[in-house]
Design a protein around this motif. Structure first.
Motif, PDB file in Angstrom:
ATOM      1  N   TYR A 198       0.902  -1.217  -0.056  1.00 47.75           N
ATOM      2  CA  TYR A 198       0.124   0.127   0.071  1.00 47.75           C
ATOM      3  C   TYR A 198       1.012   1.257   0.037  1.00 47.75           C
ATOM      4  O   TYR A 198       2.068   1.329   0.762  1.00 47.75           O
ATOM      5  CB  TYR A 198      -0.829  -0.029   1.179  1.00 47.75           C
ATOM      6  N   THR A 199       0.470   2.208  -0.646  1.00 48.73           N
ATOM      7  CA  THR A 199       1.025   3.554  -0.464  1.00 48.73           C
ATOM      8  C   THR A 199      -0.201   4.547  -0.019  1.00 48.73           C
ATOM      9  O   THR A 199      -1.501   4.031  -0.372  1.00 48.73           O
ATOM     10  CB  THR A 199       1.549   4.016  -1.887  1.00 48.73           C
ATOM     11  N   PRO A 200       0.038   5.760   0.223  1.00 51.19           N
ATOM     12  CA  PRO A 200      -1.134   6.864   0.493  1.00 51.19           C
ATOM     13  C   PRO A 200      -1.956   7.058  -0.864  1.00 51.19           C
ATOM     14  O   PRO A 200      -2.895   7.567  -0.731  1.00 51.19           O
ATOM     15  CB  PRO A 200      -0.111   8.227   0.863  1.00 51.19           C
ATOM     16  N   GLU A 201      -1.181   6.828  -2.031  1.00 51.50           N
ATOM     17  CA  GLU A 201      -1.917   6.962  -3.237  1.00 51.50           C
ATOM     18  C   GLU A 201      -2.700   5.883  -3.624  1.00 51.50           C
ATOM     19  O   GLU A 201      -3.320   5.904  -4.699  1.00 51.50           O
ATOM     20  CB  GLU A 201      -0.892   7.398  -4.423  1.00 51.50           C
ATOM     21  N   SER A 202      -2.826   4.672  -2.935  1.00 54.53           N
ATOM     22  CA  SER A 202      -3.541   3.456  -3.392  1.00 54.53           C
ATOM     23  C   SER A 202      -4.945   3.906  -3.313  1.00 54.53           C
ATOM     24  O   SER A 202      -5.307   4.696  -2.559  1.00 54.53           O
ATOM     25  CB  SER A 202      -3.282   2.439  -2.366  1.00 54.53           C
ATOM     26  N   ILE A 203      -5.785   3.091  -4.154  1.00 56.49           N
ATOM     27  CA  ILE A 203      -7.316   3.324  -4.346  1.00 56.49           C
ATOM     28  C   ILE A 203      -7.682   1.673  -4.039  1.00 56.49           C
ATOM     29  O   ILE A 203      -7.450   1.056  -4.829  1.00 56.49           O
ATOM     30  CB  ILE A 203      -7.773   3.836  -5.668  1.00 56.49           C
ATOM     31  N   ALA A 222      -5.779   0.659   4.603  1.00 59.74           N
ATOM     32  CA  ALA A 222      -6.207   1.915   3.966  1.00 59.74           C
ATOM     33  C   ALA A 222      -6.362   3.000   4.874  1.00 59.74           C
ATOM     34  O   ALA A 222      -5.990   4.240   4.774  1.00 59.74           O
ATOM     35  CB  ALA A 222      -7.667   1.892   3.258  1.00 59.74           C
ATOM     36  N   CYS A 227      -5.488   6.035   2.160  1.00 59.03           N
ATOM     37  CA  CYS A 227      -5.879   5.673   1.003  1.00 59.03           C
ATOM     38  C   CYS A 227      -7.399   6.117   0.854  1.00 59.03           C
ATOM     39  O   CYS A 227      -7.992   6.569   1.642  1.00 59.03           O
ATOM     40  CB  CYS A 227      -5.821   4.323   0.720  1.00 59.03           C
ATOM     41  N   THR A 228      -7.540   6.175  -0.576  1.00 59.66           N
ATOM     42  CA  THR A 228      -9.017   6.342  -0.941  1.00 59.66           C
ATOM     43  C   THR A 228      -9.597   4.969  -0.918  1.00 59.66           C
ATOM     44  O   THR A 228      -9.246   4.010  -1.375  1.00 59.66           O
ATOM     45  CB  THR A 228      -9.456   6.898  -2.332  1.00 59.66           C
ATOM     46  N   TYR A 229     -11.018   4.859  -0.220  1.00 58.33           N
ATOM     47  CA  TYR A 229     -11.542   3.490   0.116  1.00 58.33           C
ATOM     48  C   TYR A 229     -12.889   3.613  -0.535  1.00 58.33           C
ATOM     49  O   TYR A 229     -13.819   4.437  -0.040  1.00 58.33           O
ATOM     50  CB  TYR A 229     -11.808   3.200   1.635  1.00 58.33           C
TER      51      TYR A 229
END
Length: 511
Positions: A198-203, A222, A227-229
């Motif tokens: 995961y990264t902070p940009e993961s969706i 997330a 992240c965007t969940y």
């Protein structure tokens, strides 16, 4: 180690990043944090305090996420329950968990009404409804609208404080309340974020039930990474595919029945899910037929997770997927496993026995059931009830659940071996094999199958096809049953017990 602190952090440092998407609602971290604060303050105003249990009988919805986060922040213990529950089953779990509040929806009104007089632990004001203003229920939206959006009163939460009670799916009989602490849930954040990159940009897209423990495998990382969940209210293969493409989704976790529905969908194409960096199967054996197809499409994105809510987990990493396609990977960091015989002696490489493991995600025990805890946890090791073996490289190969083992003519028959053959037929979408009584053999294998919509295949034709391809005569199926769908738990797991038990009940009645 309070997972509830993560939201406040993101709301402060990246307030405008999209945190949660559910159909038309798109909430930034700042907006999500304010709504969680309102719910936390509202529940506090009802007299709820740290350690109080809050039952959540809800379908997938924003309110369920708000409740998870508010409880984490305030030290409440969440008890997520399936909205498919009714009558004695629902009453038993609400009473067993000692829930002091219930958040539910209009669709559960009648079911709650039937048992309400027996729920002495829940005050009248603490029956809360999310999606309607109904007599006898406190309105969720009125309650939260009148509450403050500022930070709630501070609560000291320690690592060993309880965060949730997750009741087992019932696939093995009477459900058990599996306890997780804030420490365990914090490690879900870190260990799975690491395992799935995961990264902070993961969706992240979630299409399964949020009351299933597997949902936390993607939800908590997330929360950690900000992240965007994206939450689907209900799984639909075509909409899932469209969402992946439209939102450029990077991380998904699915049960095998969802995978088969996606691959069979007319909306599916090799390019429709090309943004995925992680596609993981969980919850049931993932047949090789589907693995190979997805591996061709997503050669660098496939994972598989084997694990128990009780807390032992292995992951087959994307870098190992092709060369170890028949395994379920290796224990996550800080964990270890053994294979043991009936006397709990270690077995050598390649020999099938019970899978035993230990690690930091393990539950402290079953809620109020020390007797069951002692059976499952022995000298710090979790006895899983699953059968498998470890290969020469240390990878775990799942054979089957001990309870699903068929003993036919004195020979051990593993249903998964027959299922792997059945799903190779081009008309078969899903298969479930179980044992029924046999006067000659003791037990005989039966294959229940779901066919693809255009199929005209008969049960007898499929039975013959399977029986000419299984590896051994004792694996030949006695009967094929073509079904519209399988009975499933809220987690999407196939409930073989519900298909198998009527045969044994008939046999016992005859005796």
């Amino acid at each position: 180690m309070n997972v509830g602190s993560l939201l406040a952090r993101h709301a402060r440092y990246r307030p405008n990043h999209v945190a949660l998407v559910c159909e038309a609602e798109r909430l930034t971290f700042a907006q999500l944090s304010e709504r969680v604060n309102r719910l936390a303050n509202a529940l506090h105003s009802l007299g709820l305090r740290k350690g109080d249990k809050i039952a959540l009988v809800l379908p997938n919805c924003v309110e369920l996420i708000l409740a998870y986060l508010a409880a984490a922040r305030m030290g409440f213990v969440v008890v997520p329950l399936s909205p498919l529950l009714r009558g004695p089953g629902l009453r038993t779990l609400l009473a067993d968990s000692e829930s002091a509040a219930l958040i539910t929806c209009a669709g559960m009104s009648a079911a709650i009404g039937e048992i309400r007089s027996e729920l002495a632990n829940i005050p009248h004001s603490n029956f809360i409804m999310t999606d309607a203003d109904e007599a006898g229920f406190t309105s969720f939206h009125k309650l939260t609208a009148e509450a403050s959006g500022e930070e709630p009163p501070p609560v000291q939460i320690d690592d060993d404080d309880l965060y949730n009670i997750i009741y087992s799916s019932g696939t093995t009989g009477q459900p058990k309340g599996i306890v997780h602490t804030h420490y365990v849930r914090a490690l879900y954040c870190t260990l799975f974020a690491n395992s799935y990159r995961y990264t902070p940009e993961s969706i992240v897209l979630h299409g399964g039930s949020l009351v299933f423990n597997g949902a936390f495998v993607t939800l908590l990382p997330a929360w950690l990474m900000g992240c965007t969940y994206i939450l689907m209210k209900r799984f639909d293969a075509e909409e899932w595919i469209r969402t992946v493409s439209r939102e450029k989704v990077t991380h998904v976790m699915l049960v095998p029945s969802q995978v088969s529905a996606i691959l069979a969908s007319p909306a599916f194409s090799d390019g429709s899910i090309s943004t995925l960096e992680m596609m993981c199967s969980v919850g049931a054996p993932f047949h090789r037929e589907y693995k190979e197809k997805l591996l061709r499409i997503l050669p660098d994105s496939m994972y598989e997770l084997y694990g128990l809510t009780e807390g032992f987990v292995t992951v087959l990493d994307r870098n190992d997927f092709a060369r170890k396609i028949d395994s379920v990977g290796v224990p996550i960091p800080f964990s270890e496993m053994r294979i043991v015989d009936a006397e709990r002696r270690n077995l050598p490489v390649g020999e099938v026995g019970e899978i035993v493991g230990r690690g930091p995600l393990m539950m402290p025990g079953y809620y109020k059931r020390d007797d069951l805890t002692r059976q499952a946890l022995v000298d710090g090791w979790l006895y899983t009830g699953d059968m498998g073996f470890i290969d020469e490289d240390g990878f775990l190969h799942l054979v089957d659940r001990k309870k699903d083992l068929i003993i036919s003519g004195g020979v051990n028959v593993f249903p998964k071996d027959i299922e792997e053959v059945a799903v190779q037929h081009p008309d078969v979408r899903e298969a479930a094999v179980f044992g029924i009584p046999s006067e000659k053999w003791g037990e005989a294998p039966v294959a229940a199958v779901l066919l693809k919509p255009s199929s005209r295949l008969s049960a007898d034709e499929l039975r013959e096809w399977i029986n000419t391809r299984v590896a051994a005569r004792y694996q030949q199926v006695h009967e094929v049953i073509i079904m519209e769908d399988f009975p499933r738990s809220a987690a999407g797991k196939t409930l073989k017990r519900e298909m198998r038990d009527p045969y044994w009940a008939e046999k016992n009645a005859a005796i």
